[in-house]
Design an enzyme around this catalytic site. Structure first.
Site, PDB file in Angstrom:
ATOM      1  CB  THR A   1      17.142 126.023 -21.351  1.00  0.00           C
ATOM      2  OG1 THR A   1      18.485 126.594 -21.085  1.00  0.00           O
ATOM      3  CG2 THR A   1      15.563 126.533 -21.999  1.00  0.00           C
TER       4      THR A   1
ATOM      5  CB  CYS B   1     -16.841 101.880  -1.240  1.00  0.00           C
ATOM      6  SG  CYS B   1     -16.744 100.764  -0.887  1.00  0.00           S
TER       7      CYS B   1
ATOM      8  CD  GLU C   1     -15.528 106.377  -6.755  1.00  0.00           C
ATOM      9  OE1 GLU C   1     -16.036 106.370  -7.038  1.00  0.00           O
ATOM     10  OE2 GLU C   1     -14.412 106.310  -5.986  1.00  0.00           O
TER      11      GLU C   1
ATOM     12  CD  GLU D   1      13.761 102.577  -7.440  1.00  0.00           C
ATOM     13  OE1 GLU D   1      14.448 103.517  -8.019  1.00  0.00           O
ATOM     14  OE2 GLU D   1      13.662 102.396  -6.568  1.00  0.00           O
TER      15      GLU D   1
ATOM     16  CB  THR E   1      15.073 120.483 -19.814  1.00  0.00           C
ATOM     17  OG1 THR E   1      14.103 121.735 -19.701  1.00  0.00           O
ATOM     18  CG2 THR E   1      14.743 120.141 -21.774  1.00  0.00           C
ATOM     19  CD  GLN E   2      21.139 123.294 -21.898  1.00  0.00           C
ATOM     20  OE1 GLN E   2      21.970 122.806 -21.750  1.00  0.00           O
ATOM     21  NE2 GLN E   2      20.601 124.510 -21.814  1.00  0.00           N
TER      22      GLN E   2
ATOM     23  CG  HIS F   1     -14.768 102.722  -5.682  1.00  0.00           C
ATOM     24  ND1 HIS F   1     -14.368 103.571  -4.928  1.00  0.00           N
ATOM     25  CD2 HIS F   1     -14.657 101.449  -4.909  1.00  0.00           C
ATOM     26  CE1 HIS F   1     -14.393 103.472  -3.471  1.00  0.00           C
ATOM     27  NE2 HIS F   1     -14.597 101.481  -4.152  1.00  0.00           N
TER      28      HIS F   1
ATOM     29  CG  MET G   1     -23.621 101.828   0.918  1.00  0.00           C
ATOM     30  SD  MET G   1     -23.629  99.980   0.566  1.00  0.00           S
ATOM     31  CE  MET G   1     -24.569  99.733   0.080  1.00  0.00           C
TER      32      MET G   1
ATOM     33  CE  LYS H   1      20.707 128.620 -23.078  1.00  0.00           C
ATOM     34  NZ  LYS H   1      20.136 130.309 -21.777  1.00  0.00           N
TER      35      LYS H   1
ATOM     36  N   GLY I   1       3.107 116.137 -14.930  1.00  0.00           N
ATOM     37  CA  GLY I   1       1.456 115.524 -15.519  1.00  0.00           C
ATOM     38  C   GLY I   1       1.600 114.833 -16.868  1.00  0.00           C
TER      39      GLY I   1
HETATM   40  N1  GLN Z   1     -13.152  99.172   3.933  1.00  0.00           N
HETATM   41  C1  GLN Z   1     -14.376  98.564   3.599  1.00  0.00           C
HETATM   42  C2  GLN Z   1     -14.502  97.554   2.793  1.00  0.00           C
HETATM   43  O1  GLN Z   1     -13.048  96.917   2.795  1.00  0.00           O
HETATM   44  C3  GLN Z   1     -15.089  99.402   2.274  1.00  0.00           C
HETATM   45  C4  GLN Z   1     -13.714  99.613   1.301  1.00  0.00           C
HETATM   46  C5  GLN Z   1     -13.739 101.068   0.430  1.00  0.00           C
HETATM   47  O2  GLN Z   1     -13.913 101.697   0.714  1.00  0.00           O
HETATM   48  N2  GLN Z   1     -13.170 100.788  -0.892  1.00  0.00           N
HETATM   49  O3  GLN Z   1     -15.419  97.463   2.402  1.00  0.00           O
END
Ligand code: GLN
Length: 542
Positions: A187, A380, A516, A148, A190-191, A514, A383, A222, A16
């Site tokens: 601990t 996306c 979100e 890396e 962590t050390q 998107h 939809m 510690k 996290g």
């Molecule tokens: N696979 C679909 C496209 O490329 C939708 C992509 C997505 O849902 N982010 O159009």
């Protein structure tokens, strides 16, 4: 003067660190400072755009169209500062840039080496943030000890030396595992981790110690002793029930105070944590709950839908309800009746996705939501599947599908080969590379008056982030609209459908973008607020 906080992780991955960085950013803001967060990822991909969600979780997209690490989503959600393409880099990107310079002859015949060429490139990435905020928090991906990570650790060591102790500190996140047989938190890892970090020349000022139970004074002492760190700077980071409690709990443990102290800042600016207190209060005292089914194909790794999960929680915060998420693999609906699994949910969400697997299940889920009048949010791919469902079942276009499917007779969803973005024409072809070639980043959309979309946004001009290759074919607009699927949002040139909605349904919305990615706990996205409100309403009717 910009100050830098470098955040490394030790012992194990998934501690996290990103969340911790974001929470520290929020605490510094609560003291009135401006912040900027960035991430250095040691993997070799140029960006996470081509990685499977199973490998890397969600790909977070910025307004300026970069496909970045999901930690940038945490940064944005906690600070409200929009992330940009210059906030994330990877070993792949650093090497690409150095090698391009080498080919151009920029190094004037020098032998190209990790030190100084790669480390200089990394330092340039960090230095370009100078002056953009009071504090730049820079997280190093991976775990100390990984091969890396070495050039990145060397670069931040050099950077710290160059700017001096008043301008750069190192914060190391570690884990104290609980061993039941011994009955105590250990601990030693962590050390060792701090010892490893010190062997690279980095002495952390602050340790953020993750643990699943309180860390006793003795253990703290510690760690301080063995790690050569001030005891006050050994900060417990205990597990909490909601991530939005993290700024409050870190503050209680003194994190922001000790960070200030490490920089030698003596006069602490006053602190206002009311935003976080309100959010946590709302999360902890919901008035009821709703269940949302998320029907996808990466559902056994919930990190694949990180921003989505959070946006749903944000929708719940503003509706004062607890949102329960029921993750389901869409393939289930290819063999089983949706009714069996979905009869008791308050809302159905089909998120973004790629490829063939599970698409028929998503289409069935969309059909079920439409027929049963269950609130549906399609994002996306979700939809696109709702559009295919309507084309097949309402318009009678039997072979309707997407060009993305291996077999598709009628591409209602197809590859757009060119479109207009502002004053520029953008072009795509099916032959090109997969990385970085989708419609990516913020695009404006125009919403139609009298539609649900317009009511939800309260504006007819919006901007949302995209990440997809295919588009709903505008030529099917009339047919679909006649069948009740309204195109309520379109690109400014009217060629790219951005939002669709079933008019004869309490709440059925599909969006090509998107939403979100832009939702925040203190500023929930209107689509999620409205979707959850519809789910609450649905719950009342049952
Ligand atoms: N696979 C679909 C496209 O490329 C939708 C992509 C997505 O849902 N982010 O159009």
């Amino acid at each position: 003067m910009t100050r830098y906080i470098f955040i490394t992780g030790g012992v194990v991955s998934s501690l996290g660190k990103g969340l911790g960085s974001a929470a520290l950013g929020a605490l510094l803001q609560a003291r009135g400072y401006s912040v900027r967060l960035c991430k250095l990822d040691p993997y070799l991909n140029v960006d996470p755009g081509t990685m499977s969600p199973f490998q890397h979780g969600e790909v977070f997209v910025t307004d300026d169209g970069a496909e970045t690490d999901l930690d940038l989503g945490h940064y944005e959600r906690f600070t409200g500062v929009p992330a940009t393409a210059t906030d994330n880099t990877t070993t792949g990107r650093i090497y690409t840039s150095v090698l391009q310079k080498e080919r151009k002859g920029d190094y004037l015949g020098a032998t190209i080496q990790v030190i100084p060429h790669i480390t200089n490139e990394i330092k340039d990435f960090i230095r370009e943030k100078d002056g953009t905020a009071d504090f730049v928090l820079c997280e190093i991906g991976g775990t100390v000890g990984d091969i890396e990570s070495l050039p990145f650790l060397e670069a931040i060591r050099q950077f710290g030396n160059e700017v001096g102790r008043e301008r750069a500190i190192f914060l190391h996140v570690t884990l104290l595992p609980y061993i039941p047989a011994a009955g105590e938190l250990k601990t030693k890892p962590t050390q060792h981790s701090v010892k490893e970090l010190m062997s690279y020349g980095i002495r952390p000022q602050i340790l953020l110690c993750r643990a699943d139970r309180p860390i006793e004074e003795d253990e703290r002492r510690k760690i301080a002793l063995f790690c050569n760190i001030d005891e006050k700077n050994v900060i417990p980071a205990l597990d909490v029930s909601s991530i939005y409690e993290v700024p409050l709990t870190y503050h209680k443990e003194g994190l922001d105070r000790q960070v200030m102290d490490s920089f030698g800042i003596k006069d602490l600016p006053s602190l206002d944590l009311s935003i976080w207190e309100n959010i946590v209060h709302n999360i902890k005292s919901p008035e009821s709950d709703v269940t949302i089914a998320i029907i996808g194909k990466y559902t056994n790794l919930t990190d694949s839908y990180k921003s989505l999960n959070e946006a749903l929680i944000h929708g719940g915060i503003s509706n004062k309800v607890r949102v329960r998420l029921k993750f389901m693999e869409s393939e289930i609906f290819e063999n089983e009746e949706p009714e069996h699994h979905l009869h008791d949910v308050n809302g159905i969400l089909v998120p973004g996705g790629f490829g063939d697997r599970g698409v028929e299940g998503k289409i069935r889920a969309a059909q079920y939501a439409r027929e049963k009048k269950i609130p549906y949010l399609g994002i996306c791919y979700g939809m696109q599947m709702a559009v295919i469902e309507a084309a097949r079942n309402l318009c009678g276009i039997e072979g309707a599908g997407s060009s993305e499917f291996t077999k598709c007779d009628v591409p209602v969803i197809g590859l757009m080969t060119e479109w207009v973005n502002g004053n520029e024409k953008e072009e795509r072809s099916s032959e090109e590379d997969l990385g970085g070639t989708m419609r990516l980043g913020a695009y404006p959309a125009h919403l139609l008056k009298g539609t649900k979309a317009m009511e939800i946004y309260g504006s007819d001009e919006i901007s949302e982030r995209h990440r997809h290759r295919y588009e709903v074919n505008i030529n099917y607009r009339e047919q679909l609209e006649n069948a009740g699927l309204k195109f309520s949002g379109l690109s400014p040139d009217g060629q790219l459908p951005e939002i669709v909605e079933h008019v004869d349904h309490p709440w059925f919305v599909g969006v090509q973008f998107h939403p979100e990615l832009k939702s925040k706990p203190f500023d929930p996205h209107p689509l999620f607020v409205s979707f959850i409100a519809a789910a609450v309403e649905k719950g009342r009717l049952v």
